[in-house]
Scaffold this active site. Sequence first.
Site, PDB file in Angstrom:
ATOM      1  N   GLU A 116      78.648  77.954  -0.465  1.00  0.00           N
ATOM      2  CA  GLU A 116      77.913  78.400  -1.650  1.00  0.00           C
ATOM      3  C   GLU A 116      76.412  78.203  -1.473  1.00  0.00           C
ATOM      4  O   GLU A 116      75.968  77.276  -0.810  1.00  0.00           O
ATOM      5  CB  GLU A 116      78.414  77.651  -2.886  1.00  0.00           C
ATOM      6  CG  GLU A 116      79.854  78.056  -3.179  1.00  0.00           C
ATOM      7  CD  GLU A 116      80.347  77.603  -4.537  1.00  0.00           C
ATOM      8  OE1 GLU A 116      81.289  78.226  -5.042  1.00  0.00           O
ATOM      9  OE2 GLU A 116      79.807  76.632  -5.100  1.00  0.00           O
ATOM     10  N   CYS A 129      68.903  76.596  -2.888  1.00  0.00           N
ATOM     11  CA  CYS A 129      69.683  75.449  -2.433  1.00  0.00           C
ATOM     12  C   CYS A 129      70.738  75.960  -1.446  1.00  0.00           C
ATOM     13  O   CYS A 129      71.591  76.756  -1.820  1.00  0.00           O
ATOM     14  CB  CYS A 129      70.341  74.803  -3.655  1.00  0.00           C
ATOM     15  SG  CYS A 129      71.412  73.432  -3.251  1.00  0.00           S
ATOM     16  N   CYS A 136      82.533  68.631   3.985  1.00  0.00           N
ATOM     17  CA  CYS A 136      81.711  67.482   4.378  1.00  0.00           C
ATOM     18  C   CYS A 136      82.647  66.406   4.918  1.00  0.00           C
ATOM     19  O   CYS A 136      83.746  66.227   4.399  1.00  0.00           O
ATOM     20  CB  CYS A 136      80.941  66.951   3.161  1.00  0.00           C
ATOM     21  SG  CYS A 136      79.716  65.690   3.582  1.00  0.00           S
ATOM     22  N   CYS A 140      81.603  60.838  -0.714  1.00  0.00           N
ATOM     23  CA  CYS A 140      80.921  60.185  -1.837  1.00  0.00           C
ATOM     24  C   CYS A 140      81.792  60.381  -3.087  1.00  0.00           C
ATOM     25  O   CYS A 140      82.281  61.489  -3.339  1.00  0.00           O
ATOM     26  CB  CYS A 140      79.537  60.773  -2.018  1.00  0.00           C
ATOM     27  SG  CYS A 140      78.546  60.585  -0.510  1.00  0.00           S
ATOM     28  N   CYS A 143      81.173  63.273  -5.721  1.00  0.00           N
ATOM     29  CA  CYS A 143      80.803  64.612  -5.226  1.00  0.00           C
ATOM     30  C   CYS A 143      82.027  65.479  -4.985  1.00  0.00           C
ATOM     31  O   CYS A 143      82.961  65.072  -4.303  1.00  0.00           O
ATOM     32  CB  CYS A 143      80.003  64.464  -3.934  1.00  0.00           C
ATOM     33  SG  CYS A 143      79.600  66.043  -3.156  1.00  0.00           S
ATOM     34  N   GLY A 201      77.643  69.923   2.420  1.00  0.00           N
ATOM     35  CA  GLY A 201      77.526  69.326   3.750  1.00  0.00           C
ATOM     36  C   GLY A 201      76.428  68.311   3.897  1.00  0.00           C
ATOM     37  O   GLY A 201      75.542  68.192   3.051  1.00  0.00           O
ATOM     38  N   GLU A 202      76.515  67.562   4.984  1.00  0.00           N
ATOM     39  CA  GLU A 202      75.488  66.567   5.326  1.00  0.00           C
ATOM     40  C   GLU A 202      74.654  67.182   6.454  1.00  0.00           C
ATOM     41  O   GLU A 202      75.094  67.248   7.605  1.00  0.00           O
ATOM     42  CB  GLU A 202      76.177  65.262   5.779  1.00  0.00           C
ATOM     43  CG  GLU A 202      75.260  64.244   6.420  1.00  0.00           C
ATOM     44  CD  GLU A 202      73.972  63.984   5.649  1.00  0.00           C
ATOM     45  OE1 GLU A 202      74.033  63.545   4.494  1.00  0.00           O
ATOM     46  OE2 GLU A 202      72.877  64.213   6.217  1.00  0.00           O
ATOM     47  N   SER A 233      68.038  66.922   2.235  1.00  0.00           N
ATOM     48  CA  SER A 233      68.633  65.801   1.503  1.00  0.00           C
ATOM     49  C   SER A 233      69.727  65.171   2.361  1.00  0.00           C
ATOM     50  O   SER A 233      70.606  65.868   2.871  1.00  0.00           O
ATOM     51  CB  SER A 233      69.224  66.306   0.188  1.00  0.00           C
ATOM     52  OG  SER A 233      69.910  65.255  -0.471  1.00  0.00           O
ATOM     53  N   SER A 255      69.842  60.501  -0.894  1.00  0.00           N
ATOM     54  CA  SER A 255      70.840  60.313  -1.944  1.00  0.00           C
ATOM     55  C   SER A 255      71.101  58.818  -2.070  1.00  0.00           C
ATOM     56  O   SER A 255      72.002  58.286  -1.424  1.00  0.00           O
ATOM     57  CB  SER A 255      72.129  61.048  -1.573  1.00  0.00           C
ATOM     58  OG  SER A 255      71.897  62.426  -1.588  1.00  0.00           O
ATOM     59  N   LEU A 256      70.324  58.163  -2.897  1.00  0.00           N
ATOM     60  CA  LEU A 256      70.398  56.700  -2.971  1.00  0.00           C
ATOM     61  C   LEU A 256      71.552  56.254  -3.876  1.00  0.00           C
ATOM     62  O   LEU A 256      72.479  55.583  -3.435  1.00  0.00           O
ATOM     63  CB  LEU A 256      69.055  56.150  -3.467  1.00  0.00           C
ATOM     64  CG  LEU A 256      68.899  54.634  -3.414  1.00  0.00           C
ATOM     65  CD1 LEU A 256      69.013  54.110  -1.992  1.00  0.00           C
ATOM     66  CD2 LEU A 256      67.564  54.220  -4.032  1.00  0.00           C
ATOM     67  N   HIS A 257      71.455  56.584  -5.156  1.00  0.00           N
ATOM     68  CA  HIS A 257      72.549  56.410  -6.132  1.00  0.00           C
ATOM     69  C   HIS A 257      72.950  54.979  -6.466  1.00  0.00           C
ATOM     70  O   HIS A 257      73.670  54.757  -7.445  1.00  0.00           O
ATOM     71  CB  HIS A 257      73.800  57.201  -5.726  1.00  0.00           C
ATOM     72  CG  HIS A 257      73.534  58.639  -5.435  1.00  0.00           C
ATOM     73  ND1 HIS A 257      72.765  59.441  -6.248  1.00  0.00           N
ATOM     74  CD2 HIS A 257      73.931  59.439  -4.412  1.00  0.00           C
ATOM     75  CE1 HIS A 257      72.700  60.658  -5.728  1.00  0.00           C
ATOM     76  NE2 HIS A 257      73.391  60.676  -4.620  1.00  0.00           N
ATOM     77  N   ASN A 332      77.315  65.624 -12.857  1.00  0.00           N
ATOM     78  CA  ASN A 332      78.035  66.849 -13.220  1.00  0.00           C
ATOM     79  C   ASN A 332      79.511  66.627 -12.994  1.00  0.00           C
ATOM     80  O   ASN A 332      79.958  66.553 -11.859  1.00  0.00           O
ATOM     81  CB  ASN A 332      77.568  68.004 -12.336  1.00  0.00           C
ATOM     82  CG  ASN A 332      76.203  68.469 -12.742  1.00  0.00           C
ATOM     83  OD1 ASN A 332      75.990  68.878 -13.879  1.00  0.00           O
ATOM     84  ND2 ASN A 332      75.255  68.376 -11.830  1.00  0.00           N
ATOM     85  N   CYS A 375      74.473  70.479  -9.007  1.00  0.00           N
ATOM     86  CA  CYS A 375      74.688  69.594  -7.858  1.00  0.00           C
ATOM     87  C   CYS A 375      76.108  69.093  -7.761  1.00  0.00           C
ATOM     88  O   CYS A 375      76.706  68.704  -8.748  1.00  0.00           O
ATOM     89  CB  CYS A 375      73.845  68.339  -7.979  1.00  0.00           C
ATOM     90  SG  CYS A 375      72.142  68.643  -8.092  1.00  0.00           S
TER      91      CYS A 375
HETATM   92  N1  SAH Z   1      74.977  65.758   1.746  1.00  0.00           N
HETATM   93  C1  SAH Z   1      73.622  65.697   1.335  1.00  0.00           C
HETATM   94  C2  SAH Z   1      73.134  66.938   0.625  1.00  0.00           C
HETATM   95  C3  SAH Z   1      74.066  67.610  -0.351  1.00  0.00           C
HETATM   96  S1  SAH Z   1      74.361  66.855  -1.908  1.00  0.00           S
HETATM   97  C4  SAH Z   1      73.407  64.483   0.463  1.00  0.00           C
HETATM   98  O1  SAH Z   1      74.375  63.842   0.101  1.00  0.00           O
HETATM   99  O2  SAH Z   1      72.256  64.176   0.202  1.00  0.00           O
HETATM  100  C5  SAH Z   1      72.883  67.109  -2.877  1.00  0.00           C
HETATM  101  C6  SAH Z   1      72.688  66.067  -3.968  1.00  0.00           C
HETATM  102  O3  SAH Z   1      73.610  66.233  -5.053  1.00  0.00           O
HETATM  103  C7  SAH Z   1      72.908  64.653  -3.454  1.00  0.00           C
HETATM  104  O4  SAH Z   1      71.952  63.764  -3.947  1.00  0.00           O
HETATM  105  C8  SAH Z   1      74.266  64.349  -4.025  1.00  0.00           C
HETATM  106  O5  SAH Z   1      74.487  62.978  -4.024  1.00  0.00           O
HETATM  107  C9  SAH Z   1      74.176  64.975  -5.402  1.00  0.00           C
HETATM  108  N2  SAH Z   1      75.472  65.144  -6.060  1.00  0.00           N
HETATM  109  C10 SAH Z   1      76.672  65.302  -5.491  1.00  0.00           C
HETATM  110  N3  SAH Z   1      77.637  65.430  -6.418  1.00  0.00           N
HETATM  111  C11 SAH Z   1      77.035  65.348  -7.630  1.00  0.00           C
HETATM  112  C12 SAH Z   1      77.500  65.430  -8.980  1.00  0.00           C
HETATM  113  N4  SAH Z   1      78.772  65.643  -9.252  1.00  0.00           N
HETATM  114  N5  SAH Z   1      76.586  65.311  -9.954  1.00  0.00           N
HETATM  115  C13 SAH Z   1      75.275  65.143  -9.673  1.00  0.00           C
HETATM  116  N6  SAH Z   1      74.783  65.067  -8.429  1.00  0.00           N
HETATM  117  C14 SAH Z   1      75.647  65.164  -7.405  1.00  0.00           C
HETATM  118 FE1  SF4 Z   2      78.818  64.992   1.536  1.00  0.00          FE
HETATM  119 FE2  SF4 Z   2      76.426  64.800   0.246  1.00  0.00          FE
HETATM  120 FE3  SF4 Z   2      78.717  65.211  -1.131  1.00  0.00          FE
HETATM  121 FE4  SF4 Z   2      78.259  62.846   0.016  1.00  0.00          FE
HETATM  122  S1  SF4 Z   2      77.048  63.788  -1.664  1.00  0.00           S
HETATM  123  S2  SF4 Z   2      80.199  63.991   0.058  1.00  0.00           S
HETATM  124  S3  SF4 Z   2      77.210  63.458   1.876  1.00  0.00           S
HETATM  125  S4  SF4 Z   2      77.801  66.605   0.347  1.00  0.00           S
END
Ligand code: SAH
Ligand code: SF4
Length: 397
Positions: A116, A129, A136, A140, A143, A201-202, A233, A255-257, A332, A375
């Site tokens: 996508e 984006c 991936c 996480c 995600c 993806g990463e 990212s 992506s700290l979180h 989300n 996201c």
């Molecule tokens: N894999 C990479 C890039 C793709 S994700 C990464 O993890 O950085 C892009 C961003 O969306 C990241 O910060 C990810 O943590 C965030 N993200 C993933 N799932 C989400 C969700 N359900 N709600 C909000 N942000 C989310």
């Molecule tokens: Fe992969 Fe990024 Fe999603 Fe983590 S947040 S599962 S690294 S796409």
Amino acid sequence: MHAILQAGAPQPLVSAKASLAGLGREGLRAALAGVGVPDKQLNMRLGQLWSWIYVRGATDFNDMSDVSKELRATLASAYCLDRPEIVTEQASVDGTRKWLLRLPIRGHEARAPEIETVYIPEADRGTLCISSQVGCTLTCSFCHTGTQRLVRNLEASEVVGQVLLARDRIGDWPAAAPPRDGAPLPAIERKITNVVLMGMGEPLYNFASVRDAMAVVADGDGLAISKRRITLSTSGVVPEIPRWGEEAGTMLAISLHAVRDELRDKLVPINRKYPITELMAACRAYPGLSNARRITFEYVMLKGVNDSLADAKALVKLLAGIPAKINLIPFNPWPGTAHECSDWEQIERFAEIVNRAGYASPVRTPRGRDIMAACGQLRSESAKLSARERKVAQGAA
Ligand code: SAH
Ligand code: SF4
């Protein structure tokens, strides 16, 4: 309710010929040499092709008026200029557009993989984006993409192809007509000003292809989206961060979180391999940082998990001394997730602490929610199908 202004724009079936659209200079040069262009003409022909593909967005060799008719015919018999195939196209009422794209089968794949791509227009900019992998390998917890196994890495041309396709669809080429779907676009000449590698993806696990693709996207004689307007990212593949800085030099988002290893280990499991201290050290050493070139730290707001005011204070403390932007992302939700988005009042209280520490407008406005474009929701329909298929297979076993 889905506010879909336009859906399912069918495209002709992708031809069996290899596409030149998305290739870098080396690939194009090899293609030209391969169809018999003499060495001494290669640079000139390459310059012409480059400009037709990346400045004017040509999709037909016949339009290349300064290329000899003979060479146009030779190229057309061996190659095409196809973009990834569109499976569905959706436009949100806020102008966000989302494409589900089908890529060619490579190797032993049983079915064509899908990815996508999302376009987010604002008044003075347009952000695309893009995805770097199908699925991936990381998992996480919040995600949706992370629930899908890795199918494969994208090739560099497939990463670039997403930019070409988006420019086609929103009419972002010099001679193109505006799209007919009526969804809003920025009131500026170029409609795609920024690219973020925040799709599926990463990207640092597909390093070479993503690096080569960004070189094409940033090329000043072509698509010309400057590296300062491209953001990669990463979930924190620490050893690749300095290498990315050196070899690609785009902006960086992390992506700290979570601010404690114990929690980040659970939310972003790659943290077990590369803990927060190592990640922060790689950030501090990222080349070219200044107040005008900051690292973005993404922090998804998960109710009762990482959203306490103590976490907010620890966050600003952790980032002290790093030129940083903080992006608080309302979670989300997706079907089957165990997480909930923090309450709005809590996000505001959290943001207030971040704000007082000197970080402006830290909360990211959710966009395209009506078309599931936000996201972490990037997970293709076929992936859902294969999950169902897996279940059926398990039931049968
Ligand atoms: N894999 C990479 C890039 C793709 S994700 C990464 O993890 O950085 C892009 C961003 O969306 C990241 O910060 C990810 O943590 C965030 N993200 C993933 N799932 C989400 C969700 N359900 N709600 C909000 N942000 C989310
Ligand atoms: Fe992969 Fe990024 Fe999603 Fe983590 S947040 S599962 S690294 S796409």
